[in-house]
Design a protein around this motif. Sequence first.
Motif, PDB file in Angstrom:
ATOM      1  N   THR A   1       0.815  -1.219   0.000  1.00 20.01           N
ATOM      2  CA  THR A   1       0.000   0.000   0.000  1.00 20.01           C
ATOM      3  C   THR A   1       0.845   1.264   0.000  1.00 20.01           C
ATOM      4  O   THR A   1       0.317   2.350  -0.208  1.00 20.01           O
ATOM      5  CB  THR A   1      -0.922   0.055   1.234  1.00 20.01           C
ATOM      6  OG1 THR A   1      -0.122  -0.042   2.413  1.00 20.01           O
ATOM      7  CG2 THR A   1      -1.936  -1.067   1.208  1.00 20.01           C
ATOM      8  N   GLY A   2       2.123   1.160   0.206  1.00 19.60           N
ATOM      9  CA  GLY A   2       2.915   2.358   0.432  1.00 19.60           C
ATOM     10  C   GLY A   2       2.635   2.866   1.835  1.00 19.60           C
ATOM     11  O   GLY A   2       1.705   2.389   2.509  1.00 19.60           O
ATOM     12  N   SER A   3       3.418   3.806   2.311  1.00 17.66           N
ATOM     13  CA  SER A   3       3.221   4.297   3.675  1.00 17.66           C
ATOM     14  C   SER A   3       3.470   5.789   3.736  1.00 17.66           C
ATOM     15  O   SER A   3       4.196   6.353   2.907  1.00 17.66           O
ATOM     16  CB  SER A   3       4.161   3.576   4.645  1.00 17.66           C
ATOM     17  OG  SER A   3       5.511   3.808   4.297  1.00 17.66           O
ATOM     18  N   LEU A   4       2.866   6.420   4.712  1.00 18.43           N
ATOM     19  CA  LEU A   4       3.099   7.841   4.953  1.00 18.43           C
ATOM     20  C   LEU A   4       4.469   8.009   5.586  1.00 18.43           C
ATOM     21  O   LEU A   4       4.851   7.255   6.477  1.00 18.43           O
ATOM     22  CB  LEU A   4       2.019   8.405   5.876  1.00 18.43           C
ATOM     23  CG  LEU A   4       0.593   8.419   5.310  1.00 18.43           C
ATOM     24  CD1 LEU A   4      -0.396   8.808   6.407  1.00 18.43           C
ATOM     25  CD2 LEU A   4       0.484   9.383   4.142  1.00 18.43           C
ATOM     26  N   TYR A   5       5.192   9.028   5.150  1.00 19.17           N
ATOM     27  CA  TYR A   5       6.526   9.262   5.673  1.00 19.17           C
ATOM     28  C   TYR A   5       6.517  10.038   6.989  1.00 19.17           C
ATOM     29  O   TYR A   5       7.535  10.093   7.682  1.00 19.17           O
ATOM     30  CB  TYR A   5       7.374  10.036   4.651  1.00 19.17           C
ATOM     31  CG  TYR A   5       7.715   9.275   3.383  1.00 19.17           C
ATOM     32  CD1 TYR A   5       7.397   7.929   3.225  1.00 19.17           C
ATOM     33  CD2 TYR A   5       8.369   9.927   2.341  1.00 19.17           C
ATOM     34  CE1 TYR A   5       7.723   7.244   2.073  1.00 19.17           C
ATOM     35  CE2 TYR A   5       8.708   9.246   1.177  1.00 19.17           C
ATOM     36  CZ  TYR A   5       8.383   7.906   1.031  1.00 19.17           C
ATOM     37  OH  TYR A   5       8.720   7.246  -0.125  1.00 19.17           O
ATOM     38  N   PHE A   6       5.385  10.678   7.338  1.00 15.42           N
ATOM     39  CA  PHE A   6       5.319  11.531   8.523  1.00 15.42           C
ATOM     40  C   PHE A   6       4.158  11.129   9.422  1.00 15.42           C
ATOM     41  O   PHE A   6       3.077  10.756   8.940  1.00 15.42           O
ATOM     42  CB  PHE A   6       5.112  13.003   8.138  1.00 15.42           C
ATOM     43  CG  PHE A   6       6.314  13.670   7.535  1.00 15.42           C
ATOM     44  CD1 PHE A   6       7.287  14.246   8.345  1.00 15.42           C
ATOM     45  CD2 PHE A   6       6.466  13.721   6.168  1.00 15.42           C
ATOM     46  CE1 PHE A   6       8.386  14.876   7.791  1.00 15.42           C
ATOM     47  CE2 PHE A   6       7.561  14.351   5.601  1.00 15.42           C
ATOM     48  CZ  PHE A   6       8.535  14.926   6.415  1.00 15.42           C
TER      49      PHE A   6
END
Length: 521
Positions: A295-300
Motif C-alpha cells: 500500500t505504500g506508507s506515509l513518511y510523517f
Amino acid sequence: MKTVFTNATFHTMESETDTHATMTVEDGVITGFDEPADGSNAKTVDLAGAHVFPALIDAHLHMLESIALASMGEQICDIVHGGVEPHNLAGVEQKIRSYAAESKPGSLLIFSNYVSAAMDEGRLPNRHELDEWAGGAPVWIINIDGHSGACSSALLDALGLEDVAPDGILSGPAHDANLGKFTDHLASSITPAALAHGVAHFCNQCASYGIGTVCALEGTDDSDRDRMAELTAFLAQRFPLDVRLFPQYMDQAKLQKVLPRMGANRVGGCMKWELDGSVGSRTAAFSEPYANGSTGSLYFDTDELARTVEGFANRGFMVSAHAIGDAAIDQLVGIFERIPGRHRIDHCEFPSEDAVKRVCELKPFVTVQPGYAWIDKRYLHGYERYLSESQIASQIPLARLAEAGVPLCGSTDAPVQSVDPFLQMRGMREFYVEDQSLSAYEALKTYTANGGEMLGEKKGLLREGYEASFFTCAVNLLDIEPASLEGVHAQDTWLHGKRYKPLPDGLGTFVRLLTTRPKKI
C-alpha cells in the motif's frame, strides 16, 4: 524608452478571446495596448505576424539536477516510433558502455529517464552489471518515477551506502532519505566548465520553449551543509530567467543560508517535504493496496507534520509538499484546512473523492505534470500493472478542479521529465481520464495566469502594469489540435522587455553571470 511591438496577435490570457494588435512597453513593464502613434521617439519592433503569449511559468522542477544532468550525463530512454527505446537491459548496456568509453576514466556518470516499467526485465540494473558496463566508474541511474535508482559499486562506496543497497538499487524511503549524499558527491565532482555548460543548456532550453520563470525546488536536509544548493541559489540570482526558489528544508540553519536571497517566504516541495513516494516505485501512500498487495506508507506522523507546517505558515511562509497517494493527500489537506495562508499540493495525483471536495472548497495551488500520465497510458502502462481500475479512475480531476476555481499550475518535475511545457499541455488536453481533459485555454492558463497568481507577482498575463515577459509563436496555441503541440517551440522569448540572448556554451557563461546584477529569487 518606449518600445511598441507591432504586427502580431497579443493573447493577454485575460480570457480566451482577449487579443490586441500592438503592445507598448517601457522599462520592462507593459504600459498599454493598441495605442495610436503619438510621434514620439518610441522604438518599433515588428513581430512578423506572430502570436504572442505571456512567458510561461514552470511551477515545479529541480534545477540543480537538471543542470547536472546536462553537464555530466545523458538520458537512457527515449520514445521512438510509439515505444520506449531501449526496452531491455541489453540496450541499456550498449548506451552505458558507449558513454563510458567517451568519458574521462573514473568520472561520475549520471543517466536519467530510465524507464524500468518499459524494460522487458521490469527492473533497474544492479551494481555488478553497472560495474561491468562502465568499467568500474561511479554510475548513478535515475528512474523516471523519481523515487528509485541504481548505483555502481564505486558510487556506493563513495557514498557509504553499501549496507543500505547491497545490490545497488535504492527505492522509496531508502532512495529519498539519501539524496543529500548524492548531491554532496555531485558538488565535489562537477567541474567549472561542466557547470557552465549545464547552466547554459538549462537556461537556453527553457527560453526555447518560452519559459521565463522557473520554480526551483532545491536542497536536501540529509547532509551537513548543502553547499551545492547554496551555489545554485547564488548563480540563480544572476540567471537571465526568473528563478523562484522553494528550499526543500525543514532545517532552519540551512534555510537561513538561502532565505536572504529570496524575494518571498517559500519552503517545501520534494525531498524532506515528500509525504509519500511514487506509483512507479509502489511507495505512493494509497488506502487501497497495489496489485502486488503493498500500500505504500506515509513518511510523517500527522501531528508532527502539522506542527512543522503550522510553524512555517504562522511565520508567513507558503508551504509546498509532495503528495501522490490518496492517504498522503488526505493528510496534507487536513493540515492545510487548519492553518493560515494559501499553500501548495505538489502532484496531488490520486485524491479521494472527499479530498477533491475539500480541495474545491480550500482552493490551494495544485502543481500538476499530466505529461507523465499521457506517456504512461500510451507507452509505459505502469498504472495498468500497478493499480486497480478504481485507482486509475481517481487520477486528479483536472476539469472539475479548474471549474471550481482551483488554480492548477503546470510543471514538468524536470529532470524527471523534459522541461517541454507543451508535452504537459498535451497531457492536460488528452488526459488519461478523458472526461477530465482541459480546453486549450485552461491548459495554457496553468502555465501563465495561474502561475503568476501562485507566486503573487505581476506575471502570467499581458496586462497593463505587468512585466513585459512574453514569447512569440508561429501558431495560435489556443486553436490547434493537441497533437500539433508536439515539437512546438518559441520563435523568440522576451524577458522584462528585452529579447533573450542565449548564454554561451563555455566558461563565458560565468563571466556573463558574474557581471550581472543579482536579483531576488
